[in-house]
Design an enzyme around this catalytic site. Sequence first.
Site, PDB file in Angstrom:
ATOM      1  N   ARG A 152       0.829  -1.213   0.000  1.00 50.04           N
ATOM      2  CA  ARG A 152       0.000   0.000   0.000  1.00 50.04           C
ATOM      3  C   ARG A 152       0.863   1.262   0.000  1.00 50.04           C
ATOM      4  O   ARG A 152       0.595   2.204  -0.763  1.00 50.04           O
ATOM      5  CB  ARG A 152      -0.921   0.001   1.229  1.00 50.04           C
ATOM      6  CG  ARG A 152      -1.979  -1.081   1.203  1.00 50.04           C
ATOM      7  CD  ARG A 152      -2.743  -1.153   2.515  1.00 50.04           C
ATOM      8  NE  ARG A 152      -3.609  -0.003   2.719  1.00 50.04           N
ATOM      9  CZ  ARG A 152      -3.462   0.871   3.696  1.00 50.04           C
ATOM     10  NH1 ARG A 152      -2.464   0.757   4.555  1.00 50.04           N
ATOM     11  NH2 ARG A 152      -4.319   1.877   3.836  1.00 50.04           N
ATOM     12  N   ILE A 153       1.899   1.288   0.830  1.00 50.71           N
ATOM     13  CA  ILE A 153       2.738   2.486   0.911  1.00 50.71           C
ATOM     14  C   ILE A 153       3.602   2.616  -0.333  1.00 50.71           C
ATOM     15  O   ILE A 153       3.710   3.703  -0.918  1.00 50.71           O
ATOM     16  CB  ILE A 153       3.598   2.458   2.187  1.00 50.71           C
ATOM     17  CG1 ILE A 153       2.708   2.600   3.430  1.00 50.71           C
ATOM     18  CG2 ILE A 153       4.644   3.567   2.154  1.00 50.71           C
ATOM     19  CD1 ILE A 153       3.426   2.432   4.750  1.00 50.71           C
ATOM     20  N   ASP A 172       9.275  -6.486  -6.031  1.00 49.01           N
ATOM     21  CA  ASP A 172       8.440  -7.091  -4.998  1.00 49.01           C
ATOM     22  C   ASP A 172       8.270  -8.555  -5.366  1.00 49.01           C
ATOM     23  O   ASP A 172       8.277  -8.911  -6.556  1.00 49.01           O
ATOM     24  CB  ASP A 172       7.074  -6.397  -4.924  1.00 49.01           C
ATOM     25  CG  ASP A 172       6.352  -6.663  -3.619  1.00 49.01           C
ATOM     26  OD1 ASP A 172       6.090  -5.710  -2.873  1.00 49.01           O
ATOM     27  OD2 ASP A 172       6.048  -7.842  -3.325  1.00 49.01           O
ATOM     28  N   ALA A 202       9.666  -2.152   2.408  1.00 47.38           N
ATOM     29  CA  ALA A 202       9.507  -3.576   2.667  1.00 47.38           C
ATOM     30  C   ALA A 202       9.403  -3.824   4.172  1.00 47.38           C
ATOM     31  O   ALA A 202       9.909  -3.035   4.970  1.00 47.38           O
ATOM     32  CB  ALA A 202      10.696  -4.350   2.086  1.00 47.38           C
ATOM     33  N   ALA A 230      11.100   2.614   6.107  1.00 44.92           N
ATOM     34  CA  ALA A 230      10.429   1.356   6.429  1.00 44.92           C
ATOM     35  C   ALA A 230      10.877   0.802   7.781  1.00 44.92           C
ATOM     36  O   ALA A 230      10.264   1.054   8.806  1.00 44.92           O
ATOM     37  CB  ALA A 230      10.663   0.348   5.305  1.00 44.92           C
ATOM     38  N   ARG A 231      11.982   0.055   7.779  1.00 41.64           N
ATOM     39  CA  ARG A 231      12.489  -0.562   8.999  1.00 41.64           C
ATOM     40  C   ARG A 231      14.006  -0.477   9.015  1.00 41.64           C
ATOM     41  O   ARG A 231      14.676  -0.701   7.999  1.00 41.64           O
ATOM     42  CB  ARG A 231      12.056  -2.035   9.097  1.00 41.64           C
ATOM     43  CG  ARG A 231      10.594  -2.212   9.506  1.00 41.64           C
ATOM     44  CD  ARG A 231      10.365  -1.759  10.931  1.00 41.64           C
ATOM     45  NE  ARG A 231       8.984  -1.894  11.386  1.00 41.64           N
ATOM     46  CZ  ARG A 231       8.080  -0.931  11.317  1.00 41.64           C
ATOM     47  NH1 ARG A 231       8.413   0.234  10.776  1.00 41.64           N
ATOM     48  NH2 ARG A 231       6.866  -1.110  11.778  1.00 41.64           N
ATOM     49  N   ASP A 255      14.350   7.500   8.199  1.00 38.65           N
ATOM     50  CA  ASP A 255      13.436   7.788   9.302  1.00 38.65           C
ATOM     51  C   ASP A 255      13.470   6.677  10.342  1.00 38.65           C
ATOM     52  O   ASP A 255      12.820   6.776  11.379  1.00 38.65           O
ATOM     53  CB  ASP A 255      12.010   7.952   8.759  1.00 38.65           C
ATOM     54  CG  ASP A 255      11.020   8.417   9.808  1.00 38.65           C
ATOM     55  OD1 ASP A 255      11.302   9.445  10.456  1.00 38.65           O
ATOM     56  OD2 ASP A 255       9.971   7.763   9.983  1.00 38.65           O
ATOM     57  N   GLU A 260      16.552   0.913  17.446  1.00 40.66           N
ATOM     58  CA  GLU A 260      16.017   2.208  17.867  1.00 40.66           C
ATOM     59  C   GLU A 260      15.085   2.120  19.078  1.00 40.66           C
ATOM     60  O   GLU A 260      14.533   3.124  19.518  1.00 40.66           O
ATOM     61  CB  GLU A 260      15.283   2.878  16.710  1.00 40.66           C
ATOM     62  CG  GLU A 260      14.037   2.143  16.259  1.00 40.66           C
ATOM     63  CD  GLU A 260      13.345   2.823  15.073  1.00 40.66           C
ATOM     64  OE1 GLU A 260      12.128   2.638  14.929  1.00 40.66           O
ATOM     65  OE2 GLU A 260      14.020   3.528  14.306  1.00 40.66           O
ATOM     66  N   HIS A 292      11.660   8.387  13.267  1.00 37.12           N
ATOM     67  CA  HIS A 292      10.511   7.506  13.034  1.00 37.12           C
ATOM     68  C   HIS A 292       9.191   8.289  13.119  1.00 37.12           C
ATOM     69  O   HIS A 292       8.270   7.897  13.847  1.00 37.12           O
ATOM     70  CB  HIS A 292      10.512   6.355  14.054  1.00 37.12           C
ATOM     71  CG  HIS A 292       9.852   5.114  13.525  1.00 37.12           C
ATOM     72  ND1 HIS A 292      10.267   3.842  13.839  1.00 37.12           N
ATOM     73  CD2 HIS A 292       8.787   4.950  12.701  1.00 37.12           C
ATOM     74  CE1 HIS A 292       9.495   2.954  13.247  1.00 37.12           C
ATOM     75  NE2 HIS A 292       8.594   3.605  12.547  1.00 37.12           N
TER      76      HIS A 292
END
Length: 326
Positions: A152-153, A172, A202, A230-231, A255, A260, A292
């Site tokens: 979606r993002i 993807d 992802a 993302a992560r 971000d 973290e 974040h």
Amino acid sequence: MKVLAYSHRQDETEYFKKFSKKYDVEVVLCDDPPTMENADLAKGFDCISIITTKISDKLVEKFHEIGVKFISTRTIGYDHIDIKKAKELGVHIGNVNYSPNSVADYTIMMILMAIRKTKAIIERSNVQDYSLKGVQGKELHNLTVGVIGTGRIGRAVISRLSGFGCKILAYDLYENEEIKKYVTYVTLEDLFKNSDIITMHAPATDDNYHMINKDSIALMKDGTFIINIARGSLINTEDLIDAIENKKIGGAAIDVIENEFGLCYNDLKCEILDKREMAILKSFPNVIVTPHTAFYTDQAVSDMVEHSILSCVLFMEGKENPWQIE
């Protein structure tokens, strides 16, 4: 039914009031994050709602002992929860989704700030240095953007990028037919080789761990920009630092960062932080680091609270729950 909401923030209050009334749920708010010391607050609650606090195997065991059946995290990611232990004990886990526009808008902002060297321009202007040396930027329509992850993002990012006239590559495991009018799907290796900007959308999985590392960076063009909204675990931070120092990477805007937990959403300005890699990244003039906050809009906070409450309701009623993971 009752839900205990840990890590309540003031910006969530109006939404907890609104949606607890809408779904006829008693929500008890706790400002503190869940810990071994305050886990007993959850006695008598079948469901609890959390944010990004690390839920270790010991904490999962504790909640199980006192009767918690469902843990809903008001986040898309759920890698902060020991899913293996939860599954072992029969404690069910749910996440939420929220407006993809919040993160998509932020991503575009970060891409533009990175390629236009905005950090350096702002820092110079703060000391009245208005010279042009070193701050010449790039125009997005001349660049190729590689998008990793077309959920979606990722799709919302691609939709926005399509208006800038840039070439868009995508990777993807599951291709989306709708966005093929905007992108060319390629292998991950081809995306690394041919992108001027790589933006990551992802999830954090074992397969995705450190997908940006010295080997994948070696495949990239000199001067590539890395965007990670993302992560943190998607990037090997040491390898990224090395690549920035040797000028293989032209800049980065992130971000999220590895390890973290305990950092974000806290006022730590008078603290000594055990975050050397973050301090190094923040010292570079071509690296933007934010805490974040890409998700943080009024619509997203509303969605996060509503979906967490509704997820608990659906779980307790034994109905199909689109947010239940385990």
